[in-house]
Write an enzyme that holds these catalytic residues in place. Structure first.
Site, mmCIF file in Angstrom:
data_model
loop_
_atom_site.group_PDB
_atom_site.id
_atom_site.type_symbol
_atom_site.label_atom_id
_atom_site.label_comp_id
_atom_site.label_asym_id
_atom_site.label_seq_id
_atom_site.Cartn_x
_atom_site.Cartn_y
_atom_site.Cartn_z
ATOM 1 N N SER A 607 -96.833 -56.730 -14.409
ATOM 2 C CA SER A 607 -95.943 -56.159 -15.421
ATOM 3 C C SER A 607 -94.582 -55.948 -14.780
ATOM 4 O O SER A 607 -94.426 -56.037 -13.564
ATOM 5 C CB SER A 607 -96.487 -54.839 -15.968
ATOM 6 O OG SER A 607 -96.360 -53.810 -14.998
ATOM 7 N N LYS A 608 -93.599 -55.670 -15.605
ATOM 8 C CA LYS A 608 -92.250 -55.391 -15.102
ATOM 9 C C LYS A 608 -91.457 -54.712 -16.196
ATOM 10 O O LYS A 608 -91.641 -54.995 -17.389
ATOM 11 C CB LYS A 608 -91.535 -56.681 -14.695
ATOM 12 C CG LYS A 608 -90.501 -56.488 -13.595
ATOM 13 C CD LYS A 608 -91.181 -56.277 -12.250
ATOM 14 C CE LYS A 608 -90.178 -56.240 -11.109
ATOM 15 N NZ LYS A 608 -90.856 -56.081 -9.812
ATOM 16 N N GLY A 609 -90.571 -53.846 -15.787
ATOM 17 C CA GLY A 609 -89.631 -53.233 -16.722
ATOM 18 C C GLY A 609 -88.217 -53.494 -16.248
ATOM 19 O O GLY A 609 -87.930 -53.367 -15.059
ATOM 20 N N ASP A 663 -88.044 -50.337 -8.192
ATOM 21 C CA ASP A 663 -87.444 -51.655 -8.020
ATOM 22 C C ASP A 663 -85.949 -51.420 -7.834
ATOM 23 O O ASP A 663 -85.536 -50.304 -7.507
ATOM 24 C CB ASP A 663 -87.757 -52.557 -9.220
ATOM 25 C CG ASP A 663 -87.727 -54.047 -8.869
ATOM 26 O OD1 ASP A 663 -86.750 -54.476 -8.229
ATOM 27 O OD2 ASP A 663 -88.659 -54.778 -9.229
#
Length: 1063
Positions: A607-609, A663
């Site tokens: 996943s990533k935001g 991140d």
């Protein structure tokens, strides 16, 4: 939750019946507390029980200290006016007294301004009256403004209850110049008054005066946690405010400091129908809110007699508005103030999210309601990301061309970029939507009828709101009727595509906080099924879209249980912002996809935001992050505070848990997110974020070099296979000693660094950069602009981004330092053996720029290990490998960080709260529990072992098949994840003896020794344990037997496992 009653149900509240006769007024469907019994009123969104009725307090809760010299000053002003000779002598006294006595200006103004300034204001007002007689419409227009360093004055003619679209826009100017920039010890307070009587000769207009003063705080720099208004308040405010006003402000501030969003209160005024509205919020949280509030209460037929904005040095703002109903004929066109005040309270939460939306003019002119314009704004954002699709023609062309041919691949790459950039620009989409307000209204009703629900039924003291009644007056169109209405209304195919995207958006939304009483940003959980498979071949499992005035952001995941970092993207210029906005979703998708491939050894999927800061809010990274997290929590947590967080319509229908991590630009915000999840009551707060500080049980990647340990295994693997001496290897690195990956790569490596590129510039020395100096910078996490240039050889140089016209030792001129930095890694005239990208923007090397690194068909850089995510595009990787480069891609090389994060999550899930604090949290004296230190070492060994296994598997497969390593990396990831999912759903899981055997091997030995397998399996969710079981078996099989191993190989693998279990 009660469902919507059928359209046409009789109106039940006499106070609200007027709304049915006002079709141009369209409030949103939200529950409002209209209980009128008792002496107290609990206001939704405030969390306070406050007195319903306030006593009359003269000048609205403020009493200005009497200006003893006022009469003398008035005489002086008359003398100045008379001396100037512009005003007829007969009018000097009457005009001056009118100014002093009829405009409602308090003594603070007269005590602040000089007689000369006041005389000029009086003359300007008189001049405006004279000018009115020269106009055909005889309309009186007065526009006065004076801006000094420490105060400002604005006076304007104003028709009560009307938002002026054109003109000087004083309130917007006040927002931009004074209120938006107020922060901490620097701030401006505002007092605004409307004249009690209309202007002479113009019964419809009054004068509105605004006075701004630079704050003089009692304590400009209060201690953390200080919230007393007597210490954090402005001295003038404390001198003028009544005790009742101070009490109210103290109460709302006490609640505001515990909140992410605004606190909203309202009070009745004794002996009148007027209302006092009080709003408290964190400074910088809602830019432009002051002017937007005027549009809101004007929409409901209200005006203000007085407005105050107070700043407090602890970082909070309080606004106080005195609202009253319009008089005469205008009042009959709007709901009574007793009803509309409740709607205004609800809608302030929407304004707080987006104070100035893209369709504000439609709201100011009453063509659309606030909800409809903000809904349209959100869909506009949605369309800008998903309408710029490539179309069937591009798909057909890509199937005809040979993507293995570099010329064809480069052509497709350029065509894709151009189509997405030029087909539908954000401005073009905006222009189209602006032409169809009636369609927006119908589409909004469809959205509202799905996602609004009465939370307490119709039988208790919560009555339907104004716009809930609108839903019973205006018929909600079916899908077929909406499609037909769109087709009949639009004028061409482009307009059809844009307006039909509203319908697609409505269908995609599974849940939203749009109707939650308090919120800080608007969040939407979307079904990603609308994405075209031709462009996004790997289907997403879940998608969140979050929108506020400061940012827009996505969160994407490929599995139910998935983990990945949250990054904030900043833009140096308007052009850079436009480029970042166009690529936002694709970048997020690719990052999550890379994470999915990277997570092959761990139970979580990828996943990533990604949060993109608006160009005008580049300094709002923390504010944006807090709003992003809080609004996603709105959709993950069950509501526990009626009137603050009410239940939402959940079409997804299942519990969701997201695992996040740090991140770019978010590493220092993780602790806040963890604490906030605990404050919001999330049962999974311990595992919500990884990378948190050790005091909260986190394992910092940078401190322990977790990501770098994995990258180094690949670098060392190449050296080992080719029998190279690292100390003689020339090395280029992007991402400098200030970063996590860059600093640890320097600390762990012993190569001969000849060039480093970071955010500050380029550092080069063909003879090798001084290693002790690099170590010093890496330990200090400092950029190369702090490198001691006296330690460079005569051939060495440094060029910083803000330098121009620099002459290199070779004689070459560098005209622009930024351009030189951005393209340095593409220079083919430099010689390196190894290139390790440890930082840099995605797609820094694409197919077109990769050709610059190829000379005479051969890659000028022999070995590349991609530490930074997506630094090189896949087609560029293949081109470089074809030219002889040994290249290991990001999904393989930098998986150490995700492994560390996964094992951090596992520890959080395995311990109860008491055990977690005892074993995983650094003590107050800074010492770490023995378990923590040993667990970190355990994690580091697992990272190195997993990286070594994958390196060997890819090297071996490449030697056997000749397949490019960049393809093998993906193929291996797909093979493991596919087998993982199959294994989770087999009967193997139900073989208790075998399951326990695999878990004993897969789980960290230290956790098993401390907690025990039985207790651990009791605490960790079963679906998480299944994921551990499947990923471990799958990765071990593929690493041992290879990517294309047969079913017989798997039978052999399982036979050995079973024999081991039964032994």
């Amino acid at each position: 939750m009660a469902s919507l009653p059928a359209n046409g149900t009789a109106l039940k509240n006499k106070l609200l019946e007027t709304v049915a006769q006002t079709p141009d007024r369209r409030p949103s469907p939200q529950p409002t507390h209209l209980s009128m019994g008792g002496s107290h009123l609990s206001v939704p969104g405030s969390g306070l029980s406050t007195p319903r009725t306030l006593p009359q307090e003269g000048a609205g809760g403020y009493v200005a200290p009497k200006f003893e010299g006022k009469d003398k000053q008035m005489e002086d002003v008359m003398d100045v006016v008379e001396e100037k000779g512009f005003l007829p002598a007969d009018f000097v006294e009457t005009e001056t007294k009118w100014f002093y006595e009829q405009l409602g200006i308090d003594d603070m103004y007269f005590a602040t301004e000089t007689a000369e300034t006041i005389a000029n204001h009086i003359l300007s007002l008189y001049g405006a009256k004279c000018a009115a007689y020269a106009r055909d419409d005889k309309r009186l227009e007065i526009r006065l403004d004076r801006e000094d360093v420490d105060h400002a004055v604005y006076i304007d003619t104003s028709k009560p209850g009307i938002s002026v679209v054109k003109g000087p826009q004083y309130e917007q100017r006040i927002d931009q110049k004074y209120l938006n920039v107020s922060k901490g010890s620097k701030g401006y307070r505002l007092e605004s008054f409307r004249s009690a009587s209309p202007l002479p000769g113009d019964s419809e207009q009054q004068l509105r005066c605004y006075f701004l003063y630079q704050c003089d705080f009692v304590v400009p720099y209060p201690q953390e946690g200080e919230n007393s208004i007597e210490r954090t308040g402005d001295k003038r405010f404390l001198q003028k405010a009544t005790e009742n006003t101070k009490t109210i402000y103290q109460q709302v501030l006490d609640v505001a400091v515990e909140r992410t969003g605004p606190v909203i209160e309202y009070f009745d005024i004794e002996g009148s129908r007027d209302k006092r509205l009080v709003i408290a919020y964190k400074q910088g949280g809602a830019m432009g809110l002051f002017s937007a509030l005027s549009d809101l209460y004007h929409y409901y037929g209200l005006t203000t007699s007085r407005k105050y904005v107070e700043q407090f040095s602890n970082g909070y703002t309080v606004m106080s508005l005195y609202l009253r109903q319009l008089s005469g004929e205008a009042a009959g066109k709007h709901p009574p103030i007793e009803a509309s005040i409740h709607q205004i309270i609800k809608e302030i939460s929407l304004l707080y999210c987006i104070p100035q939306n893209k369709f504000q003019t439609h709201f100011m002119t009453a063509k659309l309601s606030l909800q409809e314009t903000i809904y349209a704004h959100c869909v506009w954002v949605f369309i800008t990301h998903f309408l710029n699709r490539l179309g069937s023609e591009y798909t057909a062309l890509s199937s005809i061309l040979d993507t293995e041919n570099s010329a064809h691949a480069e052509l497709l790459s350029k065509l894709k970029r151009r189509l997405r950039a030029e087909t539908f620009t954000a401005d073009y989409i905006l222009e189209i939507i602006n032409q169809y307000p009636d369609l927006v209204h119908s589409l909004y009703l469809s959205f509202a009828s799905t996602h609004y629900s009465q939370t307490r039924g119709e039988q208790d003291d919560f009555l339907p709101t104004l716009s809930f009644l609108r839903l019973k007056v205006d018929r909600v169109l079916s899908e077929e009727e909406l499609t037909d209405a769109i087709n009949r209304t639009v004028v061409n195919d482009h307009h059809l595509m844009v307006m039909d995207s509203f319908r697609i958006f409505n269908e995609a939304v599974l849940k939203t906080n749009f109707y939650t009483p308090t919120k800080v940003a608007l969040s939407f959980r979307l079904n990603p099924g609308f994405l075209p498979p031709s462009e996004y071949p790997q289907p997403l499992y879940g998608m969140f879209l979050v929108i506020s005035s400061e940012f827009r952001g996505f969160h994407l995941r490929f599995r139910d249980i998935a983990r990945g970092g949250i990054r904030i993207v900043k833009s140096r210029s308007q052009e850079a912002y436009s480029i970042n906005a166009r690529s936002l979703f694709d970048e997020n998708y690719n990052l999550a996809n890379t994470q999915q491939r990277k997570n092959k050894d761990i139970p979580e999927g990828g996943s990533k935001g990604v949060v993109l800061l608006d160009y005008k809010h580049q300094d709002k990274a923390r504010t944006a992050f807090e709003k992003y997290i809080d609004s996603i929590l709105d959709l993950l947590l069950k509501p526990s505070s009626p009137g603050i967080k009410d239940p939402i319509v959940d079409l997804y229908g299942k519990e969701e848990i997201l695992f996040m991590g740090p991140d770019e630009n978010t590493a220092d915000l993780v602790d806040w997110a963890t604490e906030h999840a605990r404050f919001r009551g999330a049962p999974w707060w311990k595992s919500f974020f990884t990378g948190k500080s050790p005091k909260l049980g986190g394992i910092p990647h940078d401190r322990y070099g977790m990501t770098t340990l994995s990258v180094r295994e690949y670098v060392l693997g190449i050296y080992r296979k080719l029998n190279l001496d690292p100390s003689k290897v020339k090395k280029l690195q992007t991402g400098g000693p200030d970063g996590d990956l860059g600093s640890n790569e320097i600390l762990l490596g012993n190569e001969k660094y000849t060039a480093i590129v970071d955010g500050s510039g380029v550092l080069v020395d063909p003879q090798g950069l001084d290693h002790p100096e690099l170590i010093r910078l890496a330990k200090a996490r400092a950029m190369i602009n702090q490198f001691d240039t006296s330690k460079l050889s005569p051939e060495g140089y440094r060029v910083l981004v803000d330098e121009n016209n620099v002459k290199l030792p070779t004689g070459e001129m560098v005209y622009n330092g930024t351009s030189f930095r951005n393209t340095f890694h593409l220079r083919s005239d430099q010689h390196y053996d190894t290139f390790v990208p440890c930082g840099g923007r995605p797609e820094s090397i694409d197919l077109s720029t990769a050709n610059k690194l190829i000379v005479d068909g051969k890659s000028v850089i022999p070995y590349i290990v991609e530490g930074a995510n997506l630094f090189i595009t896949q087609d560029a990787k293949l081109r470089l490998e074809k030219a002889g480069c040994i290249l290991y891609k990001d999904a393989s090389a930098n998986k150490g960080g995700v492994t560390s994060s996964s094992l951090e999550v596992l520890a959080s899930l395995s311990f109860d709260d008491e055990g977690f604090i005892k074993h995983m949290c650094i003590r107050e004296d800074g010492t770490a529990p023995d378990f923590y230190n040993n667990y970190v070492k355990n994690v580091q060994k697992i990272i190195q072992n997993n990286a070594r296994l994958e390196f060997e598997a890819i090297w071996k497969e490449h030697q056997a098949t000749g397949t490019p390593r960049s393809i093998l990396s993906d193929t291996l990831s797909i093979a493991i994840t596919k087998l993982d999912e199959e294994l989770q759903n087999t009967e193997l899981w139900h073989n208790a003896q075998f399951r326990r055997s695999v878990l004993r091997e897969a789980l960290p030995s230290l956790l098993l020794e401390t907690i025990g397998l039985d207790k651990l399996t009791e605490r960790v969710p079963e679906n998480y344990l299944r994921a551990i079981f499947g990923s471990y078996l799958a990765s071990r099989f593929v690493y041992e037997y290879g990517i294309s191993a047969s079913q017989f190989s798997f039978f052999d693998f399982m036979s050995k496992r079973m024999a081991k279990t039964n032994a």
